[in-house]
Every structure is written in C-alpha cells, then in structure tokens.
Scaffold this active site. Structure first.
Site, short mmCIF file in Angstrom:
data_model
loop_
_atom_site.label_atom_id
_atom_site.label_comp_id
_atom_site.label_asym_id
_atom_site.label_seq_id
_atom_site.Cartn_x
_atom_site.Cartn_y
_atom_site.Cartn_z
N ASN A 1 5.57 2.05 1.67
CA ASN A 1 5.08 2.15 0.29
C ASN A 1 6.24 1.95 -0.68
O ASN A 1 7.38 2.30 -0.38
CB ASN A 1 4.44 3.52 0.03
CG ASN A 1 3.69 3.55 -1.27
OD1 ASN A 1 2.85 2.68 -1.52
ND2 ASN A 1 3.98 4.51 -2.14
N ARG A 2 5.95 1.33 -1.83
CA ARG A 2 6.99 1.09 -2.84
C ARG A 2 7.68 2.40 -3.22
O ARG A 2 8.90 2.48 -3.28
CB ARG A 2 6.33 0.43 -4.07
CG ARG A 2 7.28 0.07 -5.17
CD ARG A 2 6.53 -0.56 -6.31
NE ARG A 2 5.46 0.31 -6.84
CZ ARG A 2 4.69 0.01 -7.87
NH1 ARG A 2 4.83 -1.16 -8.47
NH2 ARG A 2 3.76 0.84 -8.29
N LYS B 1 -7.52 8.48 -8.52
CA LYS B 1 -8.14 9.32 -7.48
C LYS B 1 -7.42 10.66 -7.31
O LYS B 1 -8.02 11.64 -6.88
CB LYS B 1 -8.16 8.57 -6.14
CG LYS B 1 -9.12 7.40 -6.17
CD LYS B 1 -9.27 6.71 -4.85
CE LYS B 1 -10.20 5.52 -5.03
NZ LYS B 1 -10.72 4.98 -3.82
N VAL C 1 -6.02 6.30 -2.00
CA VAL C 1 -7.01 6.02 -0.96
C VAL C 1 -6.40 6.10 0.44
O VAL C 1 -7.12 6.20 1.44
CB VAL C 1 -7.65 4.62 -1.21
CG1 VAL C 1 -6.72 3.49 -0.79
CG2 VAL C 1 -8.99 4.49 -0.54
N GLY D 1 -1.16 5.30 -1.73
CA GLY D 1 -1.83 5.71 -2.97
C GLY D 1 -2.98 6.66 -2.68
O GLY D 1 -3.09 7.21 -1.57
#
Ligand code: ATR
Length: 277
Positions: free
Chosen positions: A150-151, A66, A130, A128
């Site tokens: 988040n990682r 994306k 989205v 990410g």
C-alpha cells in the site's frame, strides 16, 4: 417516499442507483428511491442528520469514507466493528447503525470464480477501507499467505495487526513492490483504475500464461465500472481476470436485505442490467 443514497468521492461511476432502483421496482417497493451524491468529509455529519430527520432512509458508503463514517454511527454490527469499515447505514429506533456487507460480497465473488489451489497465496494491492473486508473473506475462503502493498505503509501494518492471527503469514511490501514468490491470486483493492489513465506500475511478466496447461493465476480488481488497465494487462498475459461486478452485486444484495428484509436474487436479468456498463 423512502430515499436512499450512495455517498463517495468520486461517485459518478457508481451503478448502485441503477441496481437498487431495479430491485425496488421488481419487489414492488414503489415508495422507495435510490440516488448518488458526491460528498466531502465535511458533509458526512449533514448526511447523517438527514437520516436522523427521516429525510433519508439509508446509505451506502464508498471510497474514501468507509472508515471516516464510523464515528457518526451509534451502533456497529459485529463485522463492521471487527473490520473497522462501514459500507451500509440503516436506522432503527432512532439509532444510526453501521454495517459491512463487503466481506460477504467478496466471498460471493471468490465462491463464484472457481478458485481452487490458487487461493493459498494472495498478493493484495491497497489497504483502504475495503481491504479489511477482502482479508476477512479470504480468511473465510481458506487463504494462508498474504502479501500487502500500500502507498501508505502504516495502513498495511494496521491491517497486518488486525489479521495476524488468522493467516500463516502476512508480509508487508513497499508500494508497487511485488512478492518474490509468484502468488495464485493478485487483487487490486485500491481506487487506482477509476480514472482511465490510472496505472499501477508493477511488472507482472512472470505471470505470463500462454499455454492452457500452465498453472493459471487469477487477477481480481474490485472496480466494476470499467475494465481497468490492471485487468486489461492480466488478460493480455493470459491470466484469469475478474472484475468487481460479483462483489458489487453481493454487497448490494446484503445491503438491500438490511433495509427491506428482502434478499434479492442475482439472476440473468440482474446481470443483463450491466451488460453495457
Ligand atoms: P476507502 O476507505 O473507501 O476504501 P481509501 O481508504 O481512500 O478509501 O482507500 C483507497 C485505497 O486506494 C488506499 O489503499 C489508497 O492508498 P493510501 O492508503 O496510500 O491512501 C489507494 N490509493 C488511492 N489513490 C492512490 C494513488 N494515487 N496511488 C496509490 N494508491 C492509491
């Protein structure tokens, strides 16, 4: 024949072809067809060339492209530009246009879910492509405090910078760390859950909700193709568990509108299509 594709990796789970082909038939667009294709980053240029050469009429983009599709677009609509995320491609006057319909799709999901007081504080897993759309919809919905895990921490920090003026608070957490405070809504925006063995290692024990008069918490997973372990555990705890189907249908509806000028109705027949998926 006007051909459309959803591209991503993995892509096997995608129900976009089933949905769009159903709508093409329903709205008598017999010369339209929709398929899925697994691609790598190196294929993006080639796929865009297929649109330029009229071999393809439009695209949906899913995980993990994306963001990386953006340099291939000639024009971005305002939402796609603001959110730096493209899930729909069309062509006009020879120009490749990138759109984002995820934000409207997720807002459809929030509105349909009877979420009230819970909307104030939200714990989001993932940062990410989205997640910016999810944050945009939450802002439009009136959420105030955001916790982000988040990682890759830098991506969460980037999102915080994008949205810091829109929320009262955005707190970044380490991956699989949870906020000290219990949140009204917990959302998985990662792709962890696409594989049956995927597990997010967070203990949500304090969210246990066995009594009906207890304050409920809402767990949302954007994955729609199967019930993820994240949602199974939420149901077990007695939380309200919402999968990504309404968002999926919403974003698809707005993509379809971009390509055909028709805004399809999400009626019981549409929902029936996915009963066994
Ligand atoms: P897209 O841009 O299409 O949304 P993406 O950017 O790859 O795809 O986003 C996928 C999300 O799932 C990200 O939050 C990603 O975390 P990273 O930013 O660290 O890559 C998350 N994700 C994917 N696989 C993961 C894993 N094994 N463990 C934890 N998070 C994962």
């Amino acid at each position: 024949m006007k051909k459309y594709l959803v591209i991503g990796n993995p892509i096997k789970h995608s129900l976009s072809p089933k949905l769009h082909n159903y709508w093409f038939k329903k709205y008598n667009l017999s010369n339209h067809n929709y398929d899925k294709r697994k691609v790598t980053e190196d294929d993006l240029k080639k796929v865009i060339l297929e649109i330029k050469n009229d071999k393809l009429a439009g695209l949906n983009i899913t995980v993990p492209f994306k963001r990386s599709i953006i340099p291939f677009c000639d024009i971005l609509d305002k939402t796609a530009e603001d959110l730096r995320s493209v899930n729909t491609i069309s062509k006009k006057n020879g120009k490749i246009i990138g759109w984002n319909t995820d934000s409207l799709g997720f807002l459809d999901c929030l509105k349909a879910s009877n979420i009230m007081d819970e909307k104030k504080s939200v714990f989001i897993l993932g940062a990410g492509g989205v997640t910016s759309a999810v944050l945009d919809a939450l802002w439009g919905f009136g959420s105030k405090q955001i916790y982000l895990s988040n990682r890759t921490k830098d991506k969460a920090i980037e999102l915080k910078n994008m949205f810091k003026d829109k929320f009262d608070k955005i707190e970044i957490l380490n991956w699989e760390e949870k906020p000290k405070k219990k949140c009204g809504i917990v959302i998985n925006t990662t792709s962890m859950g696409l594989a049956k063995t995927d597990l997010i290692n967070i203990d949500f024990n304090e969210y246990e909700n066995k009594k009906s008069n207890q304050e409920k918490s809402i767990f949302i997973d954007l994955i729609y193709s199967q019930k993820t372990n994240f949602l199974k555990a939420a149901e077990k705890r007695g939380n309200l568990a919402i999968d990504g189907k309404i968002m999926f249908l919403g974003q698809a509806k707005y993509s379809f509108n971009i390509w055909t000028n028709i805004l399809p109705k999400i009626d019981t027949n549409t929902l029936e299509l996915f009963k066994n998926d």
